[in-house]
Structure formats: C-alpha cells, structure tokens
Write a protein that holds these residues in place. Structure first.
Motif, PDB file in Angstrom:
ATOM      1  N   ASP A  19      32.579  43.359  38.742  1.00  0.00           N
ATOM      2  CA  ASP A  19      34.040  43.383  38.800  1.00  0.00           C
ATOM      3  C   ASP A  19      34.539  44.406  39.817  1.00  0.00           C
ATOM      4  OD1 ASP A  19      34.572  41.377  37.004  1.00  0.00           O
ATOM      5  OD2 ASP A  19      34.874  42.717  35.275  1.00  0.00           O
ATOM      6  N   THR A  20      35.584  44.035  40.511  1.00  0.00           N
ATOM      7  CA  THR A  20      36.355  44.968  41.341  1.00  0.00           C
ATOM      8  C   THR A  20      37.822  44.693  41.037  1.00  0.00           C
ATOM      9  OG1 THR A  20      36.608  43.494  43.240  1.00  0.00           O
ATOM     10  CG2 THR A  20      34.609  44.857  43.165  1.00  0.00           C
ATOM     11  N   LEU A  21      38.689  45.653  41.367  1.00  0.00           N
ATOM     12  CA  LEU A  21      40.109  45.428  41.111  1.00  0.00           C
ATOM     13  C   LEU A  21      40.636  44.260  41.941  1.00  0.00           C
ATOM     14  CD1 LEU A  21      41.686  48.987  40.704  1.00  0.00           C
ATOM     15  CD2 LEU A  21      40.679  47.469  38.999  1.00  0.00           C
ATOM     16  N   TYR A  22      40.110  44.111  43.151  1.00  0.00           N
ATOM     17  CA  TYR A  22      40.566  43.015  43.997  1.00  0.00           C
ATOM     18  C   TYR A  22      40.203  41.667  43.375  1.00  0.00           C
ATOM     19  CZ  TYR A  22      40.956  39.905  48.028  1.00  0.00           C
ATOM     20  OH  TYR A  22      41.288  38.877  48.860  1.00  0.00           O
ATOM     21  N   LYS A  23      38.952  41.533  42.900  1.00  0.00           N
ATOM     22  CA  LYS A  23      38.522  40.280  42.286  1.00  0.00           C
ATOM     23  C   LYS A  23      39.327  39.977  41.034  1.00  0.00           C
ATOM     24  CE  LYS A  23      34.159  39.396  41.821  1.00  0.00           C
ATOM     25  NZ  LYS A  23      32.711  39.578  41.526  1.00  0.00           N
ATOM     26  N   PRO A  40      46.431  53.968  33.966  1.00  0.00           N
ATOM     27  CA  PRO A  40      46.566  55.253  34.677  1.00  0.00           C
ATOM     28  C   PRO A  40      45.345  56.163  34.548  1.00  0.00           C
ATOM     29  CG  PRO A  40      47.894  55.253  32.675  1.00  0.00           C
ATOM     30  CD  PRO A  40      47.400  53.864  32.864  1.00  0.00           C
ATOM     31  N   TYR A  41      44.508  55.959  33.539  1.00  0.00           N
ATOM     32  CA  TYR A  41      43.353  56.836  33.348  1.00  0.00           C
ATOM     33  C   TYR A  41      42.065  56.273  33.951  1.00  0.00           C
ATOM     34  CZ  TYR A  41      46.643  58.753  29.997  1.00  0.00           C
ATOM     35  OH  TYR A  41      47.777  59.277  29.427  1.00  0.00           O
ATOM     36  N   MET A  42      42.199  55.139  34.609  1.00  0.00           N
ATOM     37  CA  MET A  42      41.018  54.478  35.166  1.00  0.00           C
ATOM     38  C   MET A  42      40.799  54.918  36.609  1.00  0.00           C
ATOM     39  SD  MET A  42      40.483  50.359  35.659  1.00  0.00           S
ATOM     40  CE  MET A  42      41.897  50.332  36.776  1.00  0.00           C
ATOM     41  N   ASN A  43      39.523  55.123  36.977  1.00  0.00           N
ATOM     42  CA  ASN A  43      39.183  55.415  38.375  1.00  0.00           C
ATOM     43  C   ASN A  43      39.041  54.075  39.104  1.00  0.00           C
ATOM     44  OD1 ASN A  43      38.057  56.034  40.844  1.00  0.00           O
ATOM     45  ND2 ASN A  43      36.560  57.492  40.043  1.00  0.00           N
ATOM     46  N   ILE A  48      33.700  51.100  35.123  1.00  0.00           N
ATOM     47  CA  ILE A  48      32.567  51.297  34.218  1.00  0.00           C
ATOM     48  C   ILE A  48      32.358  50.032  33.392  1.00  0.00           C
ATOM     49  CG2 ILE A  48      31.654  52.681  32.318  1.00  0.00           C
ATOM     50  CD1 ILE A  48      33.415  54.993  33.331  1.00  0.00           C
ATOM     51  N   VAL A  49      31.164  49.422  33.543  1.00  0.00           N
ATOM     52  CA  VAL A  49      30.843  48.211  32.793  1.00  0.00           C
ATOM     53  C   VAL A  49      30.947  48.492  31.296  1.00  0.00           C
ATOM     54  CG1 VAL A  49      29.055  46.511  32.265  1.00  0.00           C
ATOM     55  CG2 VAL A  49      29.369  47.304  34.624  1.00  0.00           C
ATOM     56  N   GLY A  50      31.677  47.614  30.574  1.00  0.00           N
ATOM     57  CA  GLY A  50      31.852  47.766  29.133  1.00  0.00           C
ATOM     58  C   GLY A  50      33.127  48.490  28.747  1.00  0.00           C
ATOM     59  N   GLU A  51      33.764  49.149  29.703  1.00  0.00           N
ATOM     60  CA  GLU A  51      35.012  49.855  29.392  1.00  0.00           C
ATOM     61  C   GLU A  51      36.166  48.866  29.319  1.00  0.00           C
ATOM     62  OE1 GLU A  51      37.714  53.636  30.932  1.00  0.00           O
ATOM     63  OE2 GLU A  51      35.803  53.172  31.888  1.00  0.00           O
ATOM     64  N   LYS A  52      37.112  49.169  28.416  1.00  0.00           N
ATOM     65  CA  LYS A  52      38.272  48.302  28.257  1.00  0.00           C
ATOM     66  C   LYS A  52      39.389  48.731  29.196  1.00  0.00           C
ATOM     67  CE  LYS A  52      40.882  48.499  24.533  1.00  0.00           C
ATOM     68  NZ  LYS A  52      41.286  48.338  23.122  1.00  0.00           N
ATOM     69  N   MET A  53      40.068  47.728  29.761  1.00  0.00           N
ATOM     70  CA  MET A  53      41.226  47.994  30.593  1.00  0.00           C
ATOM     71  C   MET A  53      42.288  46.953  30.251  1.00  0.00           C
ATOM     72  SD  MET A  53      39.800  46.434  34.218  1.00  0.00           S
ATOM     73  CE  MET A  53      41.377  46.556  35.015  1.00  0.00           C
ATOM     74  N   TYR A  54      43.441  47.019  30.915  1.00  0.00           N
ATOM     75  CA  TYR A  54      44.531  46.104  30.618  1.00  0.00           C
ATOM     76  C   TYR A  54      44.956  45.366  31.880  1.00  0.00           C
ATOM     77  CZ  TYR A  54      44.570  48.724  26.306  1.00  0.00           C
ATOM     78  OH  TYR A  54      44.181  49.312  25.131  1.00  0.00           O
ATOM     79  N   ILE A  55      45.096  44.050  31.740  1.00  0.00           N
ATOM     80  CA  ILE A  55      45.455  43.182  32.853  1.00  0.00           C
ATOM     81  C   ILE A  55      46.891  42.696  32.678  1.00  0.00           C
ATOM     82  CG2 ILE A  55      44.924  41.027  34.080  1.00  0.00           C
ATOM     83  CD1 ILE A  55      42.708  43.016  34.370  1.00  0.00           C
ATOM     84  N   PRO A  56      47.747  42.886  33.685  1.00  0.00           N
ATOM     85  CA  PRO A  56      49.121  42.369  33.586  1.00  0.00           C
ATOM     86  C   PRO A  56      49.110  40.850  33.422  1.00  0.00           C
ATOM     87  CG  PRO A  56      48.891  43.863  35.451  1.00  0.00           C
ATOM     88  CD  PRO A  56      47.511  43.605  34.947  1.00  0.00           C
TER      89      PRO A  56
END
Length: 305
Positions: A19-23, A40-43, A48-56
């Motif tokens: 995964d990348t942010l662009y993809k 805001p807390y994500m680099n 990081i594989v397995g970490e949760k994030m939020y997609i608009p």
C-alpha cells in the motif's frame, strides 16, 4: 494502532503490504491530501502493515456514472484515450468539465464515459486485439484477404490497434461436410450448392467425387492429369502433398489449359481406409477446384470416417 475516534465521513482500513497513499487515493476515489488530513498521526512516508487508518468516503473526482476513471500518464492524449476506450474525444471533454484537451496533467483522474456497445453485423464474429497483433497477421490467421478485413472494420485505424479493442472478423469461410465421401474442408461462404457435391460462387467452384482403382496413387494422378482432352493443359504441375496424414497429389494446370476448364485444379488423396458407396469400395478421394482455392482446400481438409 491509532486509537482516536473514527472521523465523520471516513471508513476504517487496515494497511496491507504494498500500500501507498497514492494507490489508496486512486482505489478509493480520493486524494493523498484528504487521507493525510484524516490521519494526522500517520507517517505518510512509512505505512505500517496491519495498522488501522481512515479513508475518506466522499468522492473528490469528477462524477462518472456508468463510466471508468483513468489516471493520466505520460504520453496520454485525448486522441489516444478515445482510441483506447473506443469513445469520441468530444464525449471525454463533455464528461470532464474544465479539462484542457491540449494540456493533460499527469496523475490527474478523469472520467472516461462508456462507449456504445458495438455489435458485429451478421456474417462476422467479434475478435479482441491481443498484444502484438496486426491486421495483416489477423487476416493470415483467419485465412481471409486483408482488404476484406479492412472493409469489415472501416472505423479501425490499422496503424494504431489497441490491446483489448474489438474488431469484426468476416465469416469468410464455410465448412463442406460429406457423409458420403467422409470428408470436410473449407470453402468461401458466398458459394452455394448447385447440385449435390458441387458448389459454385462468384470467385470459383469445387466438386467432390471418389475413384475406385487398383493402380498406385501416382498412376491414378497421371491418368487424371494427362487425359486426351488435356483438362489441365499440356504441362500440368503435379506435386506430392500430405493431407490429414494421408499421401496425395495436387495438379495445377499449365497456362495453355483450355478456357472452358475454368482454371480447374485437382487433388487426389488416398483414403485412410476405403469407403463404400452402393457396395463398391473407393480408395481415392478426388476434388476438382478453382486453382486459387486448391491450397485452402488442401490445408483444411480432414477425413471424418
């Protein structure tokens, strides 16, 4: 793992390998900036594989009902995209308000409207262009004249075929099958039966029969080729051939063939085993055919006993 509450207008997503942010932005129809805004807390440079994030979940691209999104790449032009997706340049411009057709921005997502469903007319079959295809190669593969293929696809640019593009292949050949003579082969589809086992059309003809003889194959062929009426001319060319694993000969007429013989060539092939017609056994198949079609008959012929 991030522990803050899910922001409104987003959905949770677990990062996977690769995964990348662009993809992710392309996959979920959003932008990199929007994803960063809601995480805001994500680099952004180290997911990081397995970490949760939020997609608009709110779309930021041009609405494209019933269409396809395309990411502009280096070298793209509206003409190339229109050819690739089989739509008009005008329809792409209409689907993308504000697009500058002379200055496409690499990385920008645009809408490609779905083109009209194309049906091949009766008497033809659809074909999907493969990598490396040319119209010449396709015409050879399907044993049809290149000019006929071009006529069947008047809107296709023969110098700019696109992988996945659909074209129409004319049904140029039909299959003759005879239970009586235990044989099948191809002939032009615009020929029709004049009488049993004799077909004729604008460009030629063929007739099928069988020979009962105790003579060798070559002697039978010479007897056929050098009849007193010189039906193949005075110096016919007799060549040995293999047809569906069987020995045979093809006779091509010389230039002094009588005009009433109408360019007749002949093929004589030994049957895998004799056939029986009205209690008589026949061990040789003979086909008379207009000489320009002798090769296609030879190449496509199969015994069906």
């Amino acid at each position: 793992m991030n522990s803050y509450n899910r922001p409104q207008g987003t959905m949770p997503y677990v990062i996977k390998a690769g995964d990348t942010l662009y993809k992710l932005a392309m996959e979920f129809n959003t932008t990199v900036d929007k994803i960063i805004q809601y995480n805001p807390y994500m680099n952004p440079d180290y997911l990081i594989v397995g970490e949760k994030m939020y997609i608009p979940t709110e779309s930021v691209h041009t609405p494209c009902p019933g269409g396809n999104y395309h990411i502009i790449k280096s070298g793209d032009t509206l003409y190339k995209l229109a050819q690739q997706y089989n739509v008009s340049i005008e329809s792409i411009i209409e689907a993308n308000s504000g697009i500058n057709p002379n200055m496409l921005i690499i990385g920008k997502v645009i809408c490609i409207p779905i083109g009209p469903k194309e049906e091949c007319p009766p008497g033809s079959t659809p074909y999907t262009i493969q990598k490396g295809d040319t119209l010449y190669q396709i015409s050879k593969k399907h044993r049809i004249p290149l000019n006929d293929l071009l006529k069947a696809n008047p809107t296709v640019d023969p110098y700019n075929l696109q992988v996945g593009q659909k074209i129409c292949i004319p049904n140029y050949w039909a299959t003759f099958q005879s239970e009586l003579f235990k044989v099948e082969f191809l002939y032009p589809s615009d020929w029709s039966m004049v009488r049993e086992n004799y077909y004729e059309g604008p460009s030629g003809y063929f007739s099928v029969s069988a020979i009962d003889s105790d003579s060798s194959l070559i002697d039978v062929c010479k007897e056929e080729a050098y009849q007193p009426i010189l039906q193949y001319g005075s110096k016919p060319n007799i060549s040995s051939i293999k047809v569906d694993g069987q020995e045979g000969y093809i006779t091509i007429p010389s230039e002094d063939q009588r005009i009433e013989m109408d360019n007749q060539a002949g093929l004589i092939i030994k049957y895998p085993k004799p056939i029986k017609i009205n209690d008589t056994e026949f061990n040789y198949l003979i086909i008379w055919v207009e000489k320009q079609y002798a090769t296609i008959v030879q190449q496509s012929l199969k015994f069906i006993q």
